[in-house]
Design a protein around this motif. Structure first.
Motif, PDB file in Angstrom:
ATOM      1  N   ALA A  32      -9.224   6.155 -69.509  1.00  0.00           N
ATOM      2  CA  ALA A  32      -7.956   5.684 -70.062  1.00  0.00           C
ATOM      3  C   ALA A  32      -7.642   5.851 -71.245  1.00  0.00           C
ATOM      4  CB  ALA A  32      -7.931   4.111 -69.497  1.00  0.00           C
ATOM      5  N   ALA A  33      -6.290   5.300 -71.818  1.00  0.00           N
ATOM      6  CA  ALA A  33      -5.940   5.364 -73.237  1.00  0.00           C
ATOM      7  C   ALA A  33      -6.837   4.649 -74.189  1.00  0.00           C
ATOM      8  CB  ALA A  33      -4.537   4.859 -73.350  1.00  0.00           C
ATOM      9  N   ASP A  34      -7.658   3.698 -73.679  1.00  0.00           N
ATOM     10  CA  ASP A  34      -8.628   2.799 -74.551  1.00  0.00           C
ATOM     11  C   ASP A  34     -10.076   3.623 -74.591  1.00  0.00           C
ATOM     12  OD1 ASP A  34      -9.693   2.160 -72.038  1.00  0.00           O
ATOM     13  OD2 ASP A  34      -9.013   0.085 -72.519  1.00  0.00           O
ATOM     14  N   GLY A  35     -10.088   4.557 -73.856  1.00  0.00           N
ATOM     15  CA  GLY A  35     -11.332   5.159 -73.690  1.00  0.00           C
ATOM     16  C   GLY A  35     -12.163   4.847 -72.356  1.00  0.00           C
ATOM     17  N   ALA A  36     -11.901   3.711 -71.955  1.00  0.00           N
ATOM     18  CA  ALA A  36     -12.495   3.057 -70.648  1.00  0.00           C
ATOM     19  C   ALA A  36     -12.534   4.376 -69.506  1.00  0.00           C
ATOM     20  CB  ALA A  36     -11.808   1.833 -70.015  1.00  0.00           C
ATOM     21  N   THR A  37     -13.497   4.349 -68.664  1.00  0.00           N
ATOM     22  CA  THR A  37     -13.821   5.497 -67.790  1.00  0.00           C
ATOM     23  C   THR A  37     -14.107   4.953 -66.333  1.00  0.00           C
ATOM     24  OG1 THR A  37     -16.042   5.640 -68.246  1.00  0.00           O
ATOM     25  CG2 THR A  37     -14.596   7.058 -69.454  1.00  0.00           C
ATOM     26  N   ARG A  38     -13.566   5.498 -65.653  1.00  0.00           N
ATOM     27  CA  ARG A  38     -13.900   5.244 -64.136  1.00  0.00           C
ATOM     28  C   ARG A  38     -14.232   6.715 -63.220  1.00  0.00           C
ATOM     29  NH1 ARG A  38      -9.467   1.520 -61.265  1.00  0.00           N
ATOM     30  NH2 ARG A  38      -8.185   3.387 -61.357  1.00  0.00           N
ATOM     31  N   THR A  39     -15.029   6.455 -62.328  1.00  0.00           N
ATOM     32  CA  THR A  39     -15.415   7.715 -61.634  1.00  0.00           C
ATOM     33  C   THR A  39     -15.196   7.618 -60.175  1.00  0.00           C
ATOM     34  OG1 THR A  39     -17.732   6.770 -61.247  1.00  0.00           O
ATOM     35  CG2 THR A  39     -17.197   8.419 -63.285  1.00  0.00           C
ATOM     36  N   GLY A  40     -15.038   8.618 -59.341  1.00  0.00           N
ATOM     37  CA  GLY A  40     -14.842   8.461 -57.704  1.00  0.00           C
ATOM     38  C   GLY A  40     -15.085   9.749 -57.371  1.00  0.00           C
ATOM     39  N   LYS A  41     -14.231  10.015 -56.233  1.00  0.00           N
ATOM     40  CA  LYS A  41     -14.426  11.249 -55.261  1.00  0.00           C
ATOM     41  C   LYS A  41     -13.247  11.423 -54.739  1.00  0.00           C
ATOM     42  CE  LYS A  41     -17.208  13.776 -52.320  1.00  0.00           C
ATOM     43  NZ  LYS A  41     -18.690  13.821 -51.836  1.00  0.00           N
ATOM     44  N   ALA A  42     -12.526  12.579 -54.815  1.00  0.00           N
ATOM     45  CA  ALA A  42     -11.378  12.981 -54.377  1.00  0.00           C
ATOM     46  C   ALA A  42     -11.417  14.084 -53.010  1.00  0.00           C
ATOM     47  CB  ALA A  42     -10.547  13.688 -55.231  1.00  0.00           C
ATOM     48  N   TRP A  43     -10.677  14.048 -52.261  1.00  0.00           N
ATOM     49  CA  TRP A  43     -10.470  14.754 -51.042  1.00  0.00           C
ATOM     50  C   TRP A  43      -9.219  15.385 -50.879  1.00  0.00           C
ATOM     51  CZ3 TRP A  43     -13.207  10.230 -50.812  1.00  0.00           C
ATOM     52  CH2 TRP A  43     -14.231  10.262 -50.465  1.00  0.00           C
ATOM     53  N   GLN A  45      -6.562  17.831 -48.517  1.00  0.00           N
ATOM     54  CA  GLN A  45      -6.564  18.772 -47.341  1.00  0.00           C
ATOM     55  C   GLN A  45      -4.736  19.041 -47.145  1.00  0.00           C
ATOM     56  OE1 GLN A  45      -7.400  17.031 -43.567  1.00  0.00           O
ATOM     57  NE2 GLN A  45      -7.305  19.110 -42.631  1.00  0.00           N
ATOM     58  N   ARG A  46      -4.578  20.185 -47.773  1.00  0.00           N
ATOM     59  CA  ARG A  46      -3.111  20.730 -47.407  1.00  0.00           C
ATOM     60  C   ARG A  46      -3.023  21.265 -46.100  1.00  0.00           C
ATOM     61  NH1 ARG A  46      -1.336  24.996 -50.331  1.00  0.00           N
ATOM     62  NH2 ARG A  46       0.722  24.065 -50.488  1.00  0.00           N
ATOM     63  N   PRO A  47      -1.483  20.976 -45.781  1.00  0.00           N
ATOM     64  CA  PRO A  47      -0.528  20.232 -46.445  1.00  0.00           C
ATOM     65  C   PRO A  47      -0.729  18.536 -46.117  1.00  0.00           C
ATOM     66  CG  PRO A  47       0.347  21.192 -44.336  1.00  0.00           C
ATOM     67  CD  PRO A  47      -0.944  21.709 -44.619  1.00  0.00           C
ATOM     68  N   GLY A  48      -0.243  17.934 -47.038  1.00  0.00           N
ATOM     69  CA  GLY A  48       0.234  16.796 -47.054  1.00  0.00           C
ATOM     70  C   GLY A  48      -0.996  15.586 -47.036  1.00  0.00           C
ATOM     71  N   LYS A  49      -2.355  15.748 -47.101  1.00  0.00           N
ATOM     72  CA  LYS A  49      -3.216  14.520 -47.125  1.00  0.00           C
ATOM     73  C   LYS A  49      -4.289  14.743 -48.377  1.00  0.00           C
ATOM     74  CE  LYS A  49      -3.723  15.002 -42.157  1.00  0.00           C
ATOM     75  NZ  LYS A  49      -4.728  15.125 -41.089  1.00  0.00           N
ATOM     76  N   MET A  50      -4.511  13.542 -48.953  1.00  0.00           N
ATOM     77  CA  MET A  50      -5.263  13.486 -49.999  1.00  0.00           C
ATOM     78  C   MET A  50      -6.083  11.974 -50.182  1.00  0.00           C
ATOM     79  SD  MET A  50      -5.360  11.929 -53.368  1.00  0.00           S
ATOM     80  CE  MET A  50      -3.870  10.929 -52.973  1.00  0.00           C
ATOM     81  N   ARG A  51      -7.119  11.737 -50.816  1.00  0.00           N
ATOM     82  CA  ARG A  51      -7.665  10.378 -50.793  1.00  0.00           C
ATOM     83  C   ARG A  51      -8.550  10.451 -52.112  1.00  0.00           C
ATOM     84  NH1 ARG A  51     -10.014   6.775 -46.934  1.00  0.00           N
ATOM     85  NH2 ARG A  51     -12.049   5.678 -47.803  1.00  0.00           N
ATOM     86  N   PHE A  52      -8.365   9.462 -52.962  1.00  0.00           N
ATOM     87  CA  PHE A  52      -8.964   9.452 -53.969  1.00  0.00           C
ATOM     88  C   PHE A  52      -9.603   7.875 -53.994  1.00  0.00           C
ATOM     89  CE2 PHE A  52      -6.550  11.586 -57.658  1.00  0.00           C
ATOM     90  CZ  PHE A  52      -6.931  12.753 -57.016  1.00  0.00           C
ATOM     91  N   ALA A  53     -11.011   7.827 -53.810  1.00  0.00           N
ATOM     92  CA  ALA A  53     -11.934   6.575 -53.717  1.00  0.00           C
ATOM     93  C   ALA A  53     -12.801   6.491 -54.965  1.00  0.00           C
ATOM     94  CB  ALA A  53     -12.913   6.702 -52.475  1.00  0.00           C
ATOM     95  N   TYR A  54     -12.335   5.258 -55.723  1.00  0.00           N
ATOM     96  CA  TYR A  54     -13.232   4.888 -56.791  1.00  0.00           C
ATOM     97  C   TYR A  54     -14.543   4.471 -56.525  1.00  0.00           C
ATOM     98  CZ  TYR A  54      -8.836   5.763 -59.465  1.00  0.00           C
ATOM     99  OH  TYR A  54      -7.837   6.219 -60.131  1.00  0.00           O
ATOM    100  N   ASP A  55     -15.497   4.671 -57.478  1.00  0.00           N
ATOM    101  CA  ASP A  55     -16.887   4.154 -57.257  1.00  0.00           C
ATOM    102  C   ASP A  55     -17.079   2.804 -57.559  1.00  0.00           C
ATOM    103  OD1 ASP A  55     -17.954   6.838 -56.522  1.00  0.00           O
ATOM    104  OD2 ASP A  55     -18.416   7.221 -58.496  1.00  0.00           O
ATOM    105  N   PRO A  56     -17.876   2.094 -56.904  1.00  0.00           N
ATOM    106  CA  PRO A  56     -18.107   0.784 -57.509  1.00  0.00           C
ATOM    107  C   PRO A  56     -18.348   0.369 -58.831  1.00  0.00           C
ATOM    108  CG  PRO A  56     -19.427   1.173 -55.356  1.00  0.00           C
ATOM    109  CD  PRO A  56     -18.699   2.415 -55.966  1.00  0.00           C
ATOM    110  N   PRO A  57     -17.905  -0.623 -59.332  1.00  0.00           N
ATOM    111  CA  PRO A  57     -17.244  -1.602 -58.890  1.00  0.00           C
ATOM    112  C   PRO A  57     -15.670  -1.501 -58.545  1.00  0.00           C
ATOM    113  CG  PRO A  57     -17.596  -2.101 -61.295  1.00  0.00           C
ATOM    114  CD  PRO A  57     -18.096  -0.303 -60.967  1.00  0.00           C
ATOM    115  N   ASP A  58     -14.900  -0.352 -58.894  1.00  0.00           N
ATOM    116  CA  ASP A  58     -13.711  -0.256 -58.598  1.00  0.00           C
ATOM    117  C   ASP A  58     -13.329   0.039 -57.419  1.00  0.00           C
ATOM    118  OD1 ASP A  58     -13.133  -0.533 -61.341  1.00  0.00           O
ATOM    119  OD2 ASP A  58     -13.843   1.533 -61.812  1.00  0.00           O
ATOM    120  N   PRO A  59     -12.674  -1.174 -56.548  1.00  0.00           N
ATOM    121  CA  PRO A  59     -12.409  -1.057 -55.102  1.00  0.00           C
ATOM    122  C   PRO A  59     -11.036  -0.188 -55.057  1.00  0.00           C
ATOM    123  CG  PRO A  59     -11.765  -3.168 -56.121  1.00  0.00           C
ATOM    124  CD  PRO A  59     -12.341  -2.440 -56.963  1.00  0.00           C
ATOM    125  N   GLN A  60     -10.333   0.208 -55.952  1.00  0.00           N
ATOM    126  CA  GLN A  60      -8.953   0.850 -55.604  1.00  0.00           C
ATOM    127  C   GLN A  60      -9.226   2.037 -54.822  1.00  0.00           C
ATOM    128  OE1 GLN A  60      -9.837   0.121 -58.823  1.00  0.00           O
ATOM    129  NE2 GLN A  60      -8.460  -1.401 -59.429  1.00  0.00           N
TER     130      GLN A  60
END
Length: 115
Positions: A32-43, A45-60
């Motif tokens: 983030a602009a303030d230097g805060a970081t978050r991690t996760g996994k991205a998947w 699949q073309r065409p048209g599919k994507m998923r970004f899941a953030y690691d805990p404790p971020d549930p987004q």
């Protein structure tokens, strides 16, 4: 300022590379602009599919499919639906990547080059 022949060749190479990609899985680090970081996994699949899941404790969660980008934040109890075509992911997840028709190939303005 028009695109040169070399520019057009490079763009064609980039489009060919992107169009050859059918999927990927990757870990990501978001800063983030303030230097805060978050991690996760991205998947993706073309065409048209994507998923970004953030690691805990971020549930987004961000999911793309059926022409929508869906952002879900369970901590806020909110889900937002955005047309995929209204996001940069719409270009990447399209059945055929064409950067010129997506409006990505405008030469930089004199003002933006002066910065």
């Amino acid at each position: 300022m028009a695109l040169t022949a070399a520019d057009k060749t490079l763009i064609a190479q980039i489009e060919a590379y992107l169009n050859a990609q059918k999927g990927l899985t990757a870990n990501f680090l978001q800063v983030a602009a303030d230097g805060a970081t978050r991690t996760g996994k991205a998947w993706l699949q073309r065409p048209g599919k994507m998923r970004f899941a953030y690691d805990p404790p971020d549930p987004q969660l961000l999911v793309a499919g059926f022409g929508l980008l869906v952002y879900h934040d369970p901590a806020l109890g909110q889900t937002t639906n955005i047309p995929l075509s209204a996001t940069p992911l719409g270009i990447l997840l399209a059945p055929h990547v064409n950067l010129e028709s997506a409006g990505c190939m405008s030469p930089p303005s004199t003002a933006s080059r002066a910065r």
